[in-house]
Design a protein around this motif. Sequence first.
Motif, short mmCIF file in Angstrom:
data_model
loop_
_atom_site.label_atom_id
_atom_site.label_comp_id
_atom_site.label_asym_id
_atom_site.label_seq_id
_atom_site.Cartn_x
_atom_site.Cartn_y
_atom_site.Cartn_z
N ARG A 1 12.50 0.13 -10.57
CA ARG A 1 10.79 0.08 -10.58
C ARG A 1 9.97 0.93 -12.07
NH1 ARG A 1 5.57 -1.78 -9.30
NH2 ARG A 1 4.62 -0.28 -9.29
N GLU A 2 10.38 2.34 -12.35
CA GLU A 2 9.81 2.78 -13.34
C GLU A 2 10.43 1.99 -15.30
OE1 GLU A 2 11.22 7.08 -15.97
OE2 GLU A 2 12.09 6.29 -13.89
N LEU A 3 11.79 1.13 -15.12
CA LEU A 3 11.61 0.67 -16.26
C LEU A 3 10.82 -0.67 -16.69
CD1 LEU A 3 15.59 1.33 -16.65
CD2 LEU A 3 13.79 2.93 -17.80
N LEU A 4 11.25 -1.01 -15.53
CA LEU A 4 10.65 -2.94 -14.88
C LEU A 4 9.11 -2.89 -14.13
CD1 LEU A 4 13.80 -4.90 -15.64
CD2 LEU A 4 12.58 -4.62 -17.17
N PRO A 5 8.24 -2.07 -14.66
CA PRO A 5 7.26 -1.58 -13.48
C PRO A 5 6.64 -2.60 -12.90
CG PRO A 5 6.61 -0.87 -15.35
CD PRO A 5 8.31 -1.90 -15.81
N GLN A 6 6.98 -3.85 -14.36
CA GLN A 6 6.28 -5.63 -12.88
C GLN A 6 7.35 -6.55 -12.57
OE1 GLN A 6 7.74 -5.07 -16.24
NE2 GLN A 6 7.98 -6.47 -17.49
N ALA A 7 9.02 -5.63 -11.70
CA ALA A 7 9.74 -6.25 -10.94
C ALA A 7 9.04 -6.18 -9.65
CB ALA A 7 11.14 -4.93 -10.45
N ARG A 8 10.17 -7.44 -9.13
CA ARG A 8 9.43 -8.08 -7.70
C ARG A 8 10.80 -7.65 -7.20
NH1 ARG A 8 5.91 -11.78 -10.09
NH2 ARG A 8 3.82 -11.91 -9.45
N PHE A 9 10.49 -7.49 -5.89
CA PHE A 9 11.46 -7.43 -4.89
C PHE A 9 12.14 -8.04 -3.71
CE2 PHE A 9 10.81 -3.50 -7.80
CZ PHE A 9 12.21 -2.90 -7.81
N ILE A 10 12.92 -8.72 -3.33
CA ILE A 10 13.09 -9.42 -2.00
C ILE A 10 14.34 -8.94 -1.35
CG2 ILE A 10 13.64 -11.41 -1.45
CD1 ILE A 10 13.10 -13.28 -3.23
N HIS A 11 14.11 -8.38 -0.07
CA HIS A 11 15.12 -7.72 0.70
C HIS A 11 15.47 -9.04 1.28
CE1 HIS A 11 15.78 -4.67 4.50
NE2 HIS A 11 16.36 -5.09 3.91
N ILE A 12 16.48 -9.48 1.99
CA ILE A 12 17.33 -10.50 2.68
C ILE A 12 17.69 -8.96 4.08
CG2 ILE A 12 18.99 -11.09 1.51
CD1 ILE A 12 18.71 -13.05 2.90
N HIS A 13 17.51 -9.50 5.52
CA HIS A 13 17.40 -8.47 6.07
C HIS A 13 18.37 -9.27 7.50
CE1 HIS A 13 14.02 -9.31 8.68
NE2 HIS A 13 13.61 -8.93 7.67
N ARG A 14 19.30 -8.57 8.00
CA ARG A 14 19.96 -9.32 8.84
C ARG A 14 20.05 -8.05 10.25
NH1 ARG A 14 25.40 -11.77 7.73
NH2 ARG A 14 26.06 -13.56 10.04
N ASP A 15 20.27 -8.89 11.36
CA ASP A 15 20.39 -8.32 12.57
C ASP A 15 21.43 -7.21 12.54
OD1 ASP A 15 21.27 -7.19 15.10
OD2 ASP A 15 20.50 -8.62 16.25
N PRO A 16 21.56 -5.92 12.77
CA PRO A 16 22.35 -5.05 12.71
C PRO A 16 23.69 -5.23 12.66
CG PRO A 16 21.01 -3.52 13.48
CD PRO A 16 20.55 -5.11 13.05
N ARG A 17 23.98 -5.11 14.40
CA ARG A 17 25.19 -5.85 14.74
C ARG A 17 25.70 -6.55 14.29
NH1 ARG A 17 21.44 -6.99 19.99
NH2 ARG A 17 20.63 -7.47 18.46
N HIS A 18 25.08 -8.39 13.65
CA HIS A 18 26.02 -9.16 13.11
C HIS A 18 26.57 -8.22 11.59
CE1 HIS A 18 22.99 -12.32 15.16
NE2 HIS A 18 23.92 -11.38 16.62
#
Length: 265
Positions: free
Chosen positions: A124-141
Amino acid sequence: MDSAPLFIVGSPRSGTTFLCSVLNVHPLIQLTNECRIFALLKNTLEAGGTRPDLLGVAQREHFRHFCRRTLGPWVERFYREELGMTAPIWGDKHPSYADPTVLSGRAGSIERLPRSGSCLRLIRELLPQARFIHIHRDPRHVANSLLRKHWIGSIEDGIRVWEQYVNEIIGFFAEIPADRALNVSYRRVIEDPRTTAASIGTFLDVADASPISDFLVSQHRCPTPFSDPVTDIADLYVVPDEPADDDKLLALAGTAATHLGYAAA
């Protein structure tokens, strides 16, 4: 479209490799699969840069300031000139960018202290225009998948690893503008591909997200084999029902599970 850095993060075994492959079918998107360049830069700035045998003490702060001012454009030049990336949306997928022990390391679920912190804030500091996608899954799986890969010693260890990664991402997302962060459920990617593709297209300012949705729909008819670590097609496309008898595992996952909708508040 202007240059738009994009980074896919998530705990291991959450579908980051799959999502990277899915997004790369779009002509406006080019992502590397674990280039890991920001892990290298974090190590240079925060570990190597503190060693007096590698950098004089008097020059240390000047070096850090110069690097943080210039490395963002340098990273993009590397992607453009050396890796040949021409798409406006470019970047990397690497789960360990969100690992709070990315430099300090861990043995199983036990992290070495003090924690090094993740790479997210450096990106984020080096590329302030960056976007982030967090793909999440059931912790048990996730924990079951980690255990099958023999990456952890017990399912409880897997839950703790998931919790550490996901809490790091949740905390980081709370610090950045809402239009720079997107949470995507792995289950929704598999079971509702058109809606998920549309939300990703909106997030990335891509007018036509049909290449993404069409690819996801096609995978149900003819799944594409992926290279390691995604080698089990069933693990990708068969999303098990929620277990009814392991609420204690969700409790171990803590508030992160509740935040992402995997447990009742």
